[in-house]
Write a protein that holds these residues in place. Structure first.
Motif, PDB file in Angstrom:
ATOM      1  N   PRO A 155      -9.148 -11.688  -3.929  1.00 53.40           N
ATOM      2  CA  PRO A 155     -10.191 -10.991  -3.129  1.00 53.40           C
ATOM      3  C   PRO A 155      -9.639  -9.505  -2.518  1.00 53.40           C
ATOM      4  O   PRO A 155     -10.599  -8.958  -1.852  1.00 53.40           O
ATOM      5  N   ARG A 173      -3.049   6.095  -8.258  1.00 51.60           N
ATOM      6  CA  ARG A 173      -3.531   4.622  -7.720  1.00 51.60           C
ATOM      7  C   ARG A 173      -4.730   4.069  -8.672  1.00 51.60           C
ATOM      8  O   ARG A 173      -5.537   4.803  -8.960  1.00 51.60           O
ATOM      9  N   ALA A 181      -6.428   6.393   4.272  1.00 56.02           N
ATOM     10  CA  ALA A 181      -4.874   6.552   4.029  1.00 56.02           C
ATOM     11  C   ALA A 181      -4.358   5.260   3.484  1.00 56.02           C
ATOM     12  O   ALA A 181      -4.063   4.292   3.972  1.00 56.02           O
ATOM     13  N   PRO A 182      -4.071   5.336   2.280  1.00 57.35           N
ATOM     14  CA  PRO A 182      -2.896   4.451   1.833  1.00 57.35           C
ATOM     15  C   PRO A 182      -1.522   4.927   1.970  1.00 57.35           C
ATOM     16  O   PRO A 182      -1.274   5.770   2.519  1.00 57.35           O
ATOM     17  N   LEU A 208     -17.014  -1.771  -3.543  1.00 52.53           N
ATOM     18  CA  LEU A 208     -17.099  -2.793  -2.698  1.00 52.53           C
ATOM     19  C   LEU A 208     -18.140  -2.673  -1.670  1.00 52.53           C
ATOM     20  O   LEU A 208     -18.120  -1.602  -1.024  1.00 52.53           O
ATOM     21  N   LEU A 268      -5.569 -11.512   3.873  1.00 52.85           N
ATOM     22  CA  LEU A 268      -5.567 -11.071   2.347  1.00 52.85           C
ATOM     23  C   LEU A 268      -3.950 -10.502   2.007  1.00 52.85           C
ATOM     24  O   LEU A 268      -3.760 -10.486   0.705  1.00 52.85           O
ATOM     25  N   ARG A 269      -3.524  -9.791   3.033  1.00 50.59           N
ATOM     26  CA  ARG A 269      -1.938  -9.499   2.887  1.00 50.59           C
ATOM     27  C   ARG A 269      -1.372  -9.811   4.128  1.00 50.59           C
ATOM     28  O   ARG A 269      -1.797  -9.044   5.100  1.00 50.59           O
ATOM     29  N   LEU A 324      -9.274   1.857  -0.377  1.00 48.96           N
ATOM     30  CA  LEU A 324      -8.411   2.362   0.633  1.00 48.96           C
ATOM     31  C   LEU A 324      -8.672   1.982   2.107  1.00 48.96           C
ATOM     32  O   LEU A 324      -9.717   1.408   2.194  1.00 48.96           O
ATOM     33  N   THR A 361     -17.785  -4.022   1.253  1.00 51.94           N
ATOM     34  CA  THR A 361     -16.620  -4.218   2.476  1.00 51.94           C
ATOM     35  C   THR A 361     -15.995  -2.939   2.695  1.00 51.94           C
ATOM     36  O   THR A 361     -15.607  -2.213   1.759  1.00 51.94           O
TER      37      THR A 361
HETATM   38  P1  AMP Z   1      -2.247   0.360   0.983  1.00 52.64           P
HETATM   39  O1  AMP Z   1      -3.227   1.250   1.865  1.00 52.64           O
HETATM   40  O2  AMP Z   1      -1.688   0.853  -0.149  1.00 52.64           O
HETATM   41  O3  AMP Z   1      -1.152  -0.238   1.671  1.00 52.64           O
HETATM   42  O4  AMP Z   1      -3.106  -0.978   0.515  1.00 52.64           O
HETATM   43  C1  AMP Z   1      -4.178  -1.494   1.280  1.00 52.64           C
HETATM   44  C2  AMP Z   1      -4.762  -2.933   0.894  1.00 52.64           C
HETATM   45  O5  AMP Z   1      -5.810  -3.017   1.739  1.00 52.64           O
HETATM   46  C3  AMP Z   1      -4.590  -3.298  -0.415  1.00 52.64           C
HETATM   47  O6  AMP Z   1      -4.121  -4.379  -0.780  1.00 52.64           O
HETATM   48  C4  AMP Z   1      -6.236  -3.337  -0.723  1.00 52.64           C
HETATM   49  O7  AMP Z   1      -6.640  -4.153  -1.646  1.00 52.64           O
HETATM   50  C5  AMP Z   1      -6.838  -3.759   0.548  1.00 52.64           C
HETATM   51  N1  AMP Z   1      -8.082  -3.619   0.950  1.00 52.64           N
HETATM   52  C6  AMP Z   1      -8.583  -2.191   1.342  1.00 52.64           C
HETATM   53  N2  AMP Z   1      -9.960  -2.186   1.458  1.00 52.64           N
HETATM   54  C7  AMP Z   1     -10.196  -3.783   1.229  1.00 52.64           C
HETATM   55  C8  AMP Z   1     -11.276  -4.614   1.125  1.00 52.64           C
HETATM   56  N3  AMP Z   1     -12.701  -3.581   1.276  1.00 52.64           N
HETATM   57  N4  AMP Z   1     -11.471  -5.829   0.806  1.00 52.64           N
HETATM   58  C9  AMP Z   1     -10.374  -6.287   0.563  1.00 52.64           C
HETATM   59  N5  AMP Z   1      -9.070  -5.631   0.548  1.00 52.64           N
HETATM   60  C10 AMP Z   1      -8.965  -4.170   0.712  1.00 52.64           C
END
Ligand code: AMP
Ligand code: MG
Length: 367
Positions: free
Chosen positions: A240, A65, A148-149, A122, A201-202, A71, A124
């Motif tokens: 973002p 990654r 956990a991703p 970050l 954001l997603r 994460l 955040t």
């Molecule tokens: P995944 O765990 O692979 O499904 O991906 C986690 C998602 O959360 C990704 O799109 C990251 O960019 C987003 N993400 C995790 N932490 C943050 C954060 N502090 N600020 C913005 N987005 C975050």
């Protein structure tokens, strides 16, 4: 640095009442800095102790990654939230009470105790309380929050069954808890609460409509909006949510997404299939149930035709989306054409994933 090689243990766990001895083994591994894949209601996660920077680094290495993609930290009680963020606003509490446990991730101000490895530097932190007996029991048994991703190699479709985790991560992680297929099939909705307006954001398991019913001001961030979601968006575009700038979920074979009104989509898919075949390509179609007969009756029919689910049951479609994308790599076809879906409810998350999966190859014919 290379990922650590590991002997991967595999345990079939009861998804409703997980066995105590398996939880004990998995949680000990987490506390000792190991990596454990486990089911959640969205997709399988790859967990490590969120408060252990070295364990967290191993997640990035095992998945391949990018280091700037933060994460999500998983919790299973309210007290843990206080150790992860400096400020639980009224809005955060309201949303947590309404949607947790569940597929909603909240981006909040980072507590200094959260390692920067988790947040990719970050200030955040993203937090979620998953709704799955195995995930919740594992987090509680570990006694620490779990970063956990999704438990896939970076860029691949997310795993919705333990066999997908095996395909991607065997020999790279210590344990896979197989709790059967997941119940939702797309990841959580990531909602940023650190700006002036709550921003998606997603798109994911909790829909924009569900959020707006509680908080009418919720808006869709530009990285998750239709125009910029393609992987061809310029690298310089400010993201973002750092993860949103990467191509994702992609089968190895090329995939073309066809968007628009249903009649236009169907006509365009038949026309593009004919053109590709004239160039000698074997063509696969990923279709809705409603369009299946139309492609089936084409002469000649496609080399591969897969039904993704009904346009009227987007929850069912979400459930099999990643499995369908994984299966693309197993069939003898050169290129795939996939139908676009309506962008309401879970359709927003489905279209976000499809746009990323096709690496920017989108046909949107004029009506
Ligand atoms: P995944 O765990 O692979 O499904 O991906 C986690 C998602 O959360 C990704 O799109 C990251 O960019 C987003 N993400 C995790 N932490 C943050 C954060 N502090 N600020 C913005 N987005 C975050
Ligand atoms: Mg992922």
């Amino acid at each position: 640095m290379l990922h650590r090689t590991a002997i991967t243990d595999y345990l079939i766990v009861n998804p409703i009442e997980p066995q105590a001895e398996y939880l004990e083994r998995a949680s000990r591994l987490i506390r000792e800095g190991g990596l454990v894949a486990f089911p959640t209601e969205t997709v399988y996660g790859l967990g490590a102790n969120a408060l252990d920077p070295e364990a967290v680094q191993q997640i990035y290495l095992a998945k391949g990654r990018p280091l700037d993609n933060p994460l999500i930290v998983h919790i299973a009680d309210w007290d843990s939230l206080e150790s992860l963020t400096t400020e639980i606003s009224e809005v955060a509490r309201l949303l947590g009470e309404r949607f947790w446990p569940g597929p909603l991730t909240l981006v909040l101000p980072r507590h200094p105790q959260v390692p920067l490895e988790v947040t990719a530097g970050l200030e955040t932190v993203a937090v979620r309380w998953p709704k799955h007996p195995v995930a919740e029991a594992l987090i509680r048994a570990a006694g620490v929050p779990i970063a956990a991703p999704s438990a896939n190699r970076s860029g691949r479709p997310s795993p919705t069954e333990a066999s997908h985790v095996m395909e991607d991560l065997v020999g790279r992680i210590e344990l896979i808890l197989d709790g059967g297929p997941v119940g939702l099939g797309v990841e959580s909705t990531v909602l940023d609460l650190t700006g002036t307006v709550p921003t998606i954001l997603r798109p994911g398991g909790i829909t924009q409509e569900q959020l707006q019913a509680v908080l009418p001001e919720v808006r869709l961030g530009s990285a998750s909006a239709a125009e910029t979601a393609s992987a061809s968006a310029p690298e310089s575009t400010a993201a973002p949510s750092p993860g949103m700038k990467y191509g994702h979920y992609a089968p190895e074979k090329p995939l073309i997404l066809v968007e628009g009104e249903l009649e236009v989509i169907r006509r365009q898919i038949l026309e593009t299939m004919a053109q590709l075949r004239a160039n000698g390509a074997k063509v696969g179609i990923l279709a809705s149930l409603e369009s299946y007969p139309i492609y089936k009756e084409a002469s000649p029919p496609p080399d591969y035709l897969q039904v993704m689910g009904s346009r009227h049951d987007l929850a069912d479609l979400a459930l099999y989306l990643f499995k369908t994308l994984r299966e693309c790599d197993l069939v003898d076809v050169d290129i795939f054409l996939v139908e676009g879906f309506p962008e309401h409810g879970l359709g927003l998350a489905i279209m976000d994933r499809l746009r990323r999966a096709c690496r920017g190859q989108i046909i949107k014919p004029p009506v």
